[in-house]
Design an enzyme around this catalytic site. Structure first.
Site, PDB file in Angstrom:
ATOM      1  N   CYS A   1      18.678  -0.966 -11.329  1.00  9.81           N
ATOM      2  CA  CYS A   1      19.174  -0.765 -12.663  1.00  9.81           C
ATOM      3  C   CYS A   1      17.962  -0.375 -13.596  1.00  9.81           C
ATOM      4  O   CYS A   1      17.774  -1.000 -14.527  1.00  9.81           O
ATOM      5  CB  CYS A   1      19.927  -1.770 -13.320  1.00  9.81           C
ATOM      6  N   GLU A   2      18.075   0.720 -13.526  1.00  7.67           N
ATOM      7  CA  GLU A   2      17.022   2.030 -13.554  1.00  7.67           C
ATOM      8  C   GLU A   2      17.350   3.331 -13.677  1.00  7.67           C
ATOM      9  O   GLU A   2      17.500   3.633 -12.755  1.00  7.67           O
ATOM     10  CB  GLU A   2      15.565   1.612 -13.593  1.00  7.67           C
TER      11      GLU A   2
ATOM     12  N   GLU B   1     -13.825   5.077   2.871  1.00  7.91           N
ATOM     13  CA  GLU B   1     -13.176   3.761   3.124  1.00  7.91           C
ATOM     14  C   GLU B   1     -11.215   4.893   2.455  1.00  7.91           C
ATOM     15  O   GLU B   1     -10.842   4.762   1.412  1.00  7.91           O
ATOM     16  CB  GLU B   1     -13.127   3.547   1.272  1.00  7.91           C
ATOM     17  N   PRO B   2     -11.224   5.256   3.262  1.00  5.18           N
ATOM     18  CA  PRO B   2      -9.586   5.812   3.432  1.00  5.18           C
ATOM     19  C   PRO B   2      -8.634   5.278   3.511  1.00  5.18           C
ATOM     20  O   PRO B   2      -8.918   4.090   4.395  1.00  5.18           O
ATOM     21  CB  PRO B   2      -9.390   7.086   4.300  1.00  5.18           C
ATOM     22  N   GLY B   3      -7.237   5.096   2.929  1.00  4.80           N
ATOM     23  CA  GLY B   3      -6.306   4.006   2.761  1.00  4.80           C
ATOM     24  C   GLY B   3      -4.780   5.214   2.998  1.00  4.80           C
ATOM     25  O   GLY B   3      -4.752   5.121   4.159  1.00  4.80           O
TER      26      GLY B   3
ATOM     27  N   GLY C   1      -9.896   7.853  -1.122  1.00  2.00           N
ATOM     28  CA  GLY C   1      -9.278   9.610  -1.629  1.00  2.00           C
ATOM     29  C   GLY C   1      -8.890  10.657  -1.026  1.00  2.00           C
ATOM     30  O   GLY C   1      -8.276  11.894  -1.782  1.00  2.00           O
TER      31      GLY C   1
HETATM   32  C1  LIG Z   1     -12.674   1.825  -4.173  1.00  2.00           C
HETATM   33  C2  LIG Z   1     -11.686   2.672  -3.879  1.00  2.00           C
HETATM   34  N1  LIG Z   1     -11.508   2.778  -2.465  1.00  2.00           N
HETATM   35  C3  LIG Z   1     -10.058   2.904  -1.636  1.00  2.00           C
HETATM   36  C4  LIG Z   1      -9.124   3.289  -1.723  1.00  2.00           C
HETATM   37  C5  LIG Z   1      -8.410   4.302  -1.054  1.00  2.00           C
HETATM   38  O1  LIG Z   1      -7.608   5.156  -1.901  1.00  2.00           O
HETATM   39  P1  LIG Z   1      -6.584   6.266  -0.695  1.00  2.00           P
HETATM   40  O2  LIG Z   1      -5.432   4.839  -0.284  1.00  2.00           O
HETATM   41  O3  LIG Z   1      -6.324   7.582  -1.456  1.00  2.00           O
HETATM   42  O4  LIG Z   1      -7.435   7.010   0.257  1.00  2.00           O
HETATM   43  C6  LIG Z   1      -9.331   3.162  -3.136  1.00  2.00           C
HETATM   44  C7  LIG Z   1      -7.973   3.644  -4.000  1.00  2.00           C
HETATM   45  O5  LIG Z   1      -7.326   3.948  -5.154  1.00  2.00           O
HETATM   46  C8  LIG Z   1     -10.073   2.393  -4.265  1.00  2.00           C
HETATM   47  O6  LIG Z   1      -9.585   2.497  -5.610  1.00  2.00           O
END
Ligand SMILES: Cc1ncc(COP(=O)(O)O)c(C=O)c1O
Length: 442
Positions: A359-360, A288-290, A246
Site C-alpha cells: 500500500c504505497e 570485502e565484496p558483497g 563496492g
Molecule cells: C565496510 C563495508 N564493506 C563492504 C561492503 C560491501 O559493499 P558491496 O556490497 O557494494 O561490495 C560494504 C557495504 O556497505 C561496507 O560498508
C-alpha cells in the site's frame, strides 16, 4: 542472460539447469533463486587475479549483501573469510559452523554485548570504527585477559560511486576515524601500548556499485601519504590493508562495470607500487565484496496478477511481491530488468510498469519494463536481485518473507523457508493492560 540462465524447449527461463516455472510451482512465489555456479565463478575470478601477484591476500564476503546459513556455508567451502556487521550476522555464521577466526566484525556502533559475544567466540578480527568502541574493547580485553586482532577503519577522504569519485579531504561520514583527525593518531598510540589489542592494519571502504578502479587507486594513494606520516611519527606500519568492497555489477544494460579481476589487479598493483616507494613490506591485501559476488546470481520470481491500463499514460502490471522483498527501487530508485519467464522465447514488445502489492504508490519494481503480452498467472523474473534483496526484506503490510532456493547442475535446494502467517504473529502478545484496571506506575 547471466550465468547459467537459458531458455528451454518449452520457452521457459531456466537457471542452473532448472526450469523456473517448476521452481515457482514447487516453492511458490515470490521466490529468490540463486545461481550457485555464477557465485563460484565470481569468486574464482577474484582469486585468480590475486594469484598473479606475490602478495598475501584475503577475500571476505560482505555478508550484509545476503546472509543465511547456507550462504555462509558456501562462502566457507569456497575458502573465503566472512565480514559481519552485527551480533545477528555473527550468530548466523556460528550456527552455520564457520570458524570464528575467519570472521571480521564491522559496525559503527557495536554494543558491549556484541563485542563480548564476538570475544566469547574467539573472533578473528574486529574492525574498530571509533574511539568510543576502542575504549570499550580495551576494557573488555583487559577484564577478560583476552587478546584480539584489530584493524582501524579510516574514512580515506575519497568517496566513489559508479563512474564518479570525489576526493573530499575531511569526509562527512558516520563510519570510521577521520583520516586527518588527531583521534586516529591517539588510537594508534593506545593500541601500540596495549598488551591485548594487536593493531594489524587499516580498513577503508569508499562506496558501492563502483564501475571503475580510479576511486580505489586514489584512496590507496591518499592513504599511503598518511601511512608514511604515521610510520615516521608513530613507528606504525600496517601488516594488513583492507580496501573494502563496492565493486559494481550490471543491473541493466546501461551499467558497464569493469570486470572484477581488473579491479583486483589495479588495487594490488597500486599497493605494491606505493609500498615499494615507502620501502616497506607489501601488506596483506584484503577486499570485502558483497554485491559483486551475489548480486547478478540472484533472480526473483513473481506471479503476475492485476493489470491496469491508464489510457494514454501507462499499463501497470502488479506482482505478488514488491518493496517487501526488494526495497532498493523504493529506497534508492534502483533500476532492474525483467522477463516473462514462462514466455521467455516470445519477443518482448510491450511496455508495462511492474508494481508491487504494498500500500504505497512508490512500491514500483520497474517503471517501463519491456515484456511480451503478459497475462495474470504468468511468471515474471526480475534479474540481479541477489544483493540487498532478501537481506533488506521486511514484513510491511504483514507480507511473509519469500523462500530462497539455490540451483546448480539441474538441482534445486531450498535454503530459506517461506515465512507463514503463523510466523508473522509468532512474537506478538495479547493486549492485557485494560484487564489490570487503570494502573498508576509513577
Ligand atoms: C565496510 C563495508 N564493506 C563492504 C561492503 C560491501 O559493499 P558491496 O556490497 O557494494 O561490495 C560494504 C557495504 O556497505 C561496507 O560498508
Amino acid at each position: 542472460m547471466r550465468g547459467t540462465q537459458s531458455i528451454n524447449h518449452l520457452g521457459h527461463l531456466t537457471i542452473g539447469g532448472v526450469d523456473t516455472t517448476w521452481l515457482a510451482q514447487s516453492f511458490g512465489t515470490p521466490l529468490y533463486v540463486y545461481d550457485v555456479a555464477l557465485m563460484k565463478q565470481n569468486v574464482n575470478l577474484m582469486k585468480q587475479a590475486f594469484e598473479e601477484f606475490p602478495v598475501q591476500w584475503q577475500i571476505a564476503y560482505a555478508s550484509k549483501a545476503f546472509s543465511s546459513v547456507a550462504m555462509y556455508q558456501l562462502v566457507d567451502q569456497l575458502g573465503l573469510a566472512l565480514d559481519v556487521v552485527s551480533g545477528g550476522e555473527l550468530y548466523t555464521a556460528i550456527q552455520a559452523g564457520l570458524d570464528p577466526k575467519h570472521i571480521h566484525f564491522h559496525g559503527n556502533n557495536k554494543s558491549e554485548q556484541e563485542l563480548s559475544f564476538a570475544l566469547d567466540q574467539g573472533i578473528g578480527t574486529i574492525i574498530v570504527d571509533n574511539d568510543f568502541e576502542l575504549d570499550m574493547l580495551s576494557e573488555l580485553t583487559v577484564a577478560r585477559q583476552q587478546s584480539v586482532d584489530v584493524l582501524f577503519r579510516i574514512t580515506p577522504g575519497v568517496e566513489a560511486h559508479t563512474h564518479e569519485y570525489i576526493t573530499t579531504g575531511q569526509e562527512d561520514s558516520k563510519f570510521g576515524f577521520n583520516v586527518n583527525d588527531q583521534t586516529i593518531e591517539n588510537a594508534v598510540r593506545l593500541a601500540q601500548s596495549h598488551s591485548l589489542m594487536n593493531l594489524k592494519g587499516l580498513h577503508w571502504h569508499i562506496g558501492s556499485q563502483i564501475f571503475e578502479s580510479m576511486g580505489f587507486v586514489t584512496a590507496i594513494k591518499n592513504m599511503f601519504g598518511h601511512i608514511k606520516a604515521w610510520r615516521d611519527r608513530l613507528g606504525f606500519t600496517p601488516e594488513i590493508l583492507n580496501v573494502g568492497g563496492g565493486f559494481g555489477i550490471q543491473y541493466t544494460k546501461e551499467d558497464d562495470p569493469i570486470p572484477l579481476d581488473t579491479h583486483i589487479r589495479e588495487i594490488v598493483q597500486q599497493i605494491q607500487q606505493a609500498s615499494e616507494q615507502l620501502k616497506m613490506p607489501v601488506p596483506e591485501v584484503w577486499v570485502e565484496p558483497g554485491r559483486a559476488l551475489v548480486g547478478e546470481a540472484g533472480t526473483t520470481l513473481y506471479t503476475a496478477g492485476a493489470k491496469k491500463h491508464v489510457p494514454g499514460i501507462r499499463t501497470y502490471l502488479s506482482v505478488d511481491g514488491g518493496m517487501t522483498d526488494n526495497l532498493r527501487p523504493a529506497l534508492y530508485q534502483s533500476k532492474y530488468e525483467a522477463m516473462n519467464a514462462s514466455k521467455a522465447d516470445i519477443k518482448a514488445d510491450q511496455t508495462v510498469s511492474l508494481a508491487g502489492k504494498c500500500c504505497e504508490s512508490g512500491d514500483m519494481l520497474i517503471w517501463d519494463a519491456c515484456l511480451p503480452e503478459t497475462l495474470p498467472g504468468d511468471l515474471i523474473a526480475v534479474f540481479c536481485t541477489g544483493a540487498y534483496g532478501y537481506s533488506m526484506a521486511n514484513n510491511y503490510n504483514r507480507l511473509p518473507r519469500p523462500a530462497v532456493v539455490f540451483v546448480e547442475n539441474g538441482d534445486a535446494q531450498l535454503v530459506v523457508r517461506r515465512e507463514t502467517y503463523a510466523d508473522l504473529v509468532r512474537h506478538d502478545l495479547d493486549y492485557t493492560l485494560s484487564l489490570s484496571g487503570v494502573g498508576n506506575k509513577s
